[in-house]
Design an enzyme around this catalytic site. Structure first.
Site, mmCIF file in Angstrom:
data_model
loop_
_atom_site.group_PDB
_atom_site.id
_atom_site.type_symbol
_atom_site.label_atom_id
_atom_site.label_comp_id
_atom_site.label_asym_id
_atom_site.label_seq_id
_atom_site.Cartn_x
_atom_site.Cartn_y
_atom_site.Cartn_z
ATOM 1 N N LYS A 53 -4.196 -2.709 53.105
ATOM 2 C CA LYS A 53 -3.160 -1.675 52.979
ATOM 3 C C LYS A 53 -2.899 -1.041 54.332
ATOM 4 O O LYS A 53 -3.782 -0.395 54.908
ATOM 5 C CB LYS A 53 -3.591 -0.572 52.010
ATOM 6 N N GLY B 169 -13.038 8.911 55.324
ATOM 7 C CA GLY B 169 -14.244 8.073 55.423
ATOM 8 C C GLY B 169 -15.359 8.596 54.530
ATOM 9 O O GLY B 169 -16.061 7.828 53.864
ATOM 10 N N GLU C 154 -11.012 16.742 66.451
ATOM 11 C CA GLU C 154 -10.167 15.661 66.936
ATOM 12 C C GLU C 154 -8.703 16.097 66.825
ATOM 13 O O GLU C 154 -8.227 16.364 65.723
ATOM 14 C CB GLU C 154 -10.416 14.410 66.086
ATOM 15 N N SER D 180 -9.485 8.717 59.238
ATOM 16 C CA SER D 180 -10.103 10.021 59.487
ATOM 17 C C SER D 180 -11.517 10.094 58.913
ATOM 18 O O SER D 180 -11.841 9.411 57.936
ATOM 19 C CB SER D 180 -9.245 11.113 58.843
ATOM 20 N N THR D 181 -12.332 10.947 59.497
ATOM 21 C CA THR D 181 -13.697 11.151 59.007
ATOM 22 C C THR D 181 -13.656 11.710 57.588
ATOM 23 O O THR D 181 -14.473 11.347 56.738
ATOM 24 C CB THR D 181 -14.448 12.099 59.967
ATOM 25 N N CYS E 121 -8.709 6.933 68.467
ATOM 26 C CA CYS E 121 -9.973 7.501 67.971
ATOM 27 C C CYS E 121 -10.995 7.647 69.095
ATOM 28 O O CYS E 121 -11.808 8.565 69.082
ATOM 29 C CB CYS E 121 -10.537 6.649 66.847
ATOM 30 N N GLU F 108 -14.747 3.087 60.428
ATOM 31 C CA GLU F 108 -14.473 3.396 61.833
ATOM 32 C C GLU F 108 -13.664 4.675 61.818
ATOM 33 O O GLU F 108 -12.506 4.681 61.422
ATOM 34 C CB GLU F 108 -13.717 2.218 62.467
HETATM 35 P P1 NDP Z 1 -6.230 8.975 56.964
HETATM 36 O O1 NDP Z 1 -7.688 8.796 57.101
HETATM 37 O O2 NDP Z 1 -5.723 9.810 55.860
HETATM 38 O O3 NDP Z 1 -5.527 7.544 56.802
HETATM 39 C C1 NDP Z 1 -6.080 6.296 57.148
HETATM 40 C C2 NDP Z 1 -5.756 5.276 56.063
HETATM 41 O O4 NDP Z 1 -6.400 5.627 54.844
HETATM 42 C C3 NDP Z 1 -4.275 5.197 55.726
HETATM 43 O O5 NDP Z 1 -3.934 3.875 55.371
HETATM 44 C C4 NDP Z 1 -4.193 6.123 54.523
HETATM 45 O O6 NDP Z 1 -3.060 5.895 53.755
HETATM 46 C C5 NDP Z 1 -5.459 5.762 53.790
HETATM 47 N N1 NDP Z 1 -5.950 6.788 52.864
HETATM 48 C C6 NDP Z 1 -5.633 8.100 52.784
HETATM 49 N N2 NDP Z 1 -6.326 8.705 51.804
HETATM 50 C C7 NDP Z 1 -7.109 7.740 51.247
HETATM 51 C C8 NDP Z 1 -8.067 7.730 50.178
HETATM 52 N N3 NDP Z 1 -8.378 8.828 49.512
HETATM 53 N N4 NDP Z 1 -8.682 6.582 49.876
HETATM 54 C C9 NDP Z 1 -8.411 5.449 50.570
HETATM 55 N N5 NDP Z 1 -7.507 5.390 51.567
HETATM 56 C C10 NDP Z 1 -6.873 6.520 51.915
HETATM 57 O O7 NDP Z 1 -5.650 9.465 58.303
HETATM 58 P P2 NDP Z 1 -4.238 10.213 58.512
HETATM 59 O O8 NDP Z 1 -3.244 9.200 58.743
HETATM 60 O O9 NDP Z 1 -3.936 11.174 57.409
HETATM 61 O O10 NDP Z 1 -4.552 11.054 59.800
HETATM 62 C C11 NDP Z 1 -5.280 12.262 59.672
HETATM 63 C C12 NDP Z 1 -6.172 12.455 60.851
HETATM 64 O O11 NDP Z 1 -7.138 11.417 60.890
HETATM 65 C C13 NDP Z 1 -5.486 12.352 62.190
HETATM 66 O O12 NDP Z 1 -4.940 13.552 62.553
HETATM 67 C C14 NDP Z 1 -6.593 11.928 63.084
HETATM 68 O O13 NDP Z 1 -7.314 13.048 63.507
HETATM 69 C C15 NDP Z 1 -7.463 11.081 62.205
HETATM 70 N N6 NDP Z 1 -7.241 9.638 62.367
HETATM 71 C C16 NDP Z 1 -8.199 8.929 62.964
HETATM 72 C C17 NDP Z 1 -8.019 7.588 63.158
HETATM 73 C C18 NDP Z 1 -9.043 6.767 63.827
HETATM 74 O O14 NDP Z 1 -8.760 5.666 64.245
HETATM 75 N N7 NDP Z 1 -10.255 7.250 63.945
HETATM 76 C C19 NDP Z 1 -6.805 6.888 62.763
HETATM 77 C C20 NDP Z 1 -5.864 7.738 62.085
HETATM 78 C C21 NDP Z 1 -6.090 9.056 61.915
HETATM 79 P P3 NDP Z 1 -1.699 6.674 54.126
HETATM 80 O O15 NDP Z 1 -1.402 6.423 55.560
HETATM 81 O O16 NDP Z 1 -0.736 6.015 53.279
HETATM 82 O O17 NDP Z 1 -1.963 8.111 53.824
#
Ligand code: NDP
Length: 479
Positions: free
Chosen positions: A181, A238, A386, A234-235, A289, A255
């Site tokens: 996804k 995670g 972050e 995001s953590t 990240c 990650e």
């Molecule tokens: P998320 O952790 O919400 O999103 C990452 C992925 O997980 C997306 O595909 C998201 O879908 C999906 N997702 C969201 N909620 C769930 C759930 N409950 N169960 C399973 N999958 C889920 O990150 P965000 O995009 O909301 O970003 C928020 C913050 O996270 C950022 O501001 C940043 O600080 C951090 N971040 C860190 C990253 C990294 O590489 N370490 C990458 C991205 C964000 P969808 O996009 O459709 O919501």
């Protein structure tokens, strides 16, 4: 004397974006039920309508992946699997320009970065793992390595195609099938990748792509037909995933976020260091990240480094991501921009000093000027959380020991940077730092052969290199 750059726009004509997309299940595109828009963050133009997968679509994708796993992929020799991976890698290279333009339109990152970093690295991941497919017995992951089964893979929006490659290439090389996804704001290159799978004649169901939002991600995580979850994001999410898989037999790699210290010692080569600081935090608008978001300067060189850094930042070109001269593009979404604005405002309130170069931000779209905060203390939110944007928090230190203590004073542990001309100091510091990836006299360098992952709240497991293979095999340590 400085020269003005004439615009050097990349052509949009190399991509054809459909008005509406479905899911890629069992080797075919299937229509979606509900849809949501995907937007170009640089212009706010709606690019297309993306399907939102619910339970029936996720069930169908998992079923297709299981069927392909049992009937074809797990039975195929590593040599044959490798041929498909090579084919995918070559097609990605052939269609690199199309991928780069699409990524830039959907994500907002500068075309220079999608063209020179994201897409070549994504292809490199497939080439690298193609090479491993028939040599797994020699990878130091056991004498008879066996795949896990069906992998559910959930990726973020910051490096859409590259994160797909980090997930799909090792899974396929080790004999697993996948349900992936993409993030809701950046699904287009994953859907183009589905076309590449068709072009490469990958057996139906080996790769399935369902688009949607967090609810779709949760359906994948909680699906009983999934054997392994690989997540980048995001953590916060995670932790939700860790809790969901804890009572199950699912394997998991996470990650997550970071708040990397980029440490500049007094003997650092200052001009190179300034380039590294800029690359560390302003690459990909800081949506990284492992970004070097906490700059730790040794006090006696702090003034010189900051002076040169500000001069260098005056020359950063912010604007149209499709212009080949652009260094910093658009913030990926309105929501992410709001988060950056909010966290940066806490820096002002808590007493740090904000500085940005003069730059004309476009009227439409989501933009944030490259920013540094000086006078930051460890208690400030901008030093602890972050921000995931082009915002650098600057702290100082007097002794190497103090630098290490400050660097490790974080719940995260993904990456760190060391700038010093002394090899002994670099080796000493790298042994003290609690971070999964440590760069010395460089920053944000990625290679498929090198394992990537974090300590503490930055996640579990490694991706890339031999360590990354083990995360998709039975009975092999995941660290
Ligand atoms: P998320 O952790 O919400 O999103 C990452 C992925 O997980 C997306 O595909 C998201 O879908 C999906 N997702 C969201 N909620 C769930 C759930 N409950 N169960 C399973 N999958 C889920 O990150 P965000 O995009 O909301 O970003 C928020 C913050 O996270 C950022 O501001 C940043 O600080 C951090 N971040 C860190 C990253 C990294 O590489 N370490 C990458 C991205 C964000 P969808 O996009 O459709 O919501």
């Amino acid at each position: 004397m400085s020269f003005e750059y004439a615009p050097a726009p990349e052509s949009r004509a190399v991509v054809s974006i459909k008005p509406k997309y479905g899911h890629f299940i069992g080797g075919k595109f299937v229509a979606g039920n509900k849809h949501f828009p995907t937007v170009n963050p640089a212009t706010e133009e709606v690019l297309s309508q993306i399907a939102l997968a619910g339970k029936p679509e996720v069930d169908a994708a998992v079923k297709a992946a299981r069927k392909a796993y049992v009937s074809t992929w797990s039975k195929m020799s590593g040599k044959e699997r490798g041929k498909y991976l090579y084919r995918i890698a070559r097609i990605m290279q052939e269609r690199a320009r199309e991928f780069a333009v699409l990524e830039t339109l959907d994500n907002g990152k500068p075309i220079r970065e999608s063209r020179d970093t994201d897409i070549p690295l994504a292809a490199a991941h497939f080439f690298y793992h193609a090479g491993w497919a028939d040599k797994l017995e020699f990878a130091g992951v056991g004498t008879s390595p066996k795949p896990l089964g069906v992998a559910g893979q959930i990726i973020p929006w910051n490096f859409p195609l590259l994160m797909l490659a980090w997930k799909v290439a090792p899974a396929l090389a080790t004999g697993n099938t996948v349900v992936l996804k993409p993030a809701e704001s950046t699904s287009l290159t994953a859907l183009l990748f589905a076309e590449v799978c068709q072009q490469a004649e990958l057996p139906a169901g080996v790769v399935n792509i369902v688009t949607g939002d967090g609810s779709t991600g949760a359906l994948i995580v909680n699906h009983p037909g999934i054997d392994k979850i690989a997540f980048t994001g995001s953590t916060e999410v995670g932790k939700i995933i860790a809790r969901a898989v804890a009572p199950t037999k699912k394997s998991v790699t996470l990650e997550l976020g970071g708040k990397a210290a980029n440490i500049v010692f007094e003997d650092a080569p200052i001009d190179e260091t300034v380039e590294g600081i800029v690359n560390g935090i302003f690459f990909n608008q800081g949506h990284v990240c492992c970004a070097g978001s906490r700059l730790l300067l040794q006090e006696n060189v702090a003034e010189e480094v900051l002076h040169k850094l500000k001069n260098r930042m005056e020359k950063i070109r912010v604007g149209d991501p499709m212009d080949k001269n652009t260094d910093v593009g658009a913030i990926n979404s309105k929501e992410q921009l709001a988060k950056i604005v909010e966290l940066a405002a806490t820096g002002d309130v808590e007493g740090a000093e904000r500085w940005s170069p003069a730059c004309n931000l476009p009227a439409k779209g989501f933009w944030f000027a490259p920013t540094i905060f000086t006078g930051v203390t460890q208690a400030h939110r901008i030093a602890r959380e972050e921000i995931f944007g082009p915002v650098l928090s600057v702290l100082t230190f007097r002794t190497p020991q103090e630098a290490i203590e400050k660097a490790n004073n974080t719940p995260f542990g993904l990456s760190a940077g060391i700038w010093s001309e002394k090899g002994s100091r670099t080796l000493w510091a790298s042994q003290q730092l609690r971070a999964g990836v440590i760069w010395a006299n460089t920053f944000n360098k990625f290679d498929p052969t090198s394992p990537f992952g974090g300590y503490k709240e930055s996640g579990w497991g490694r991706e890339g290199g031999r360590h990354g293979l083990s995360a998709y095999l039975k009975g092999v340590s995941h660290e």
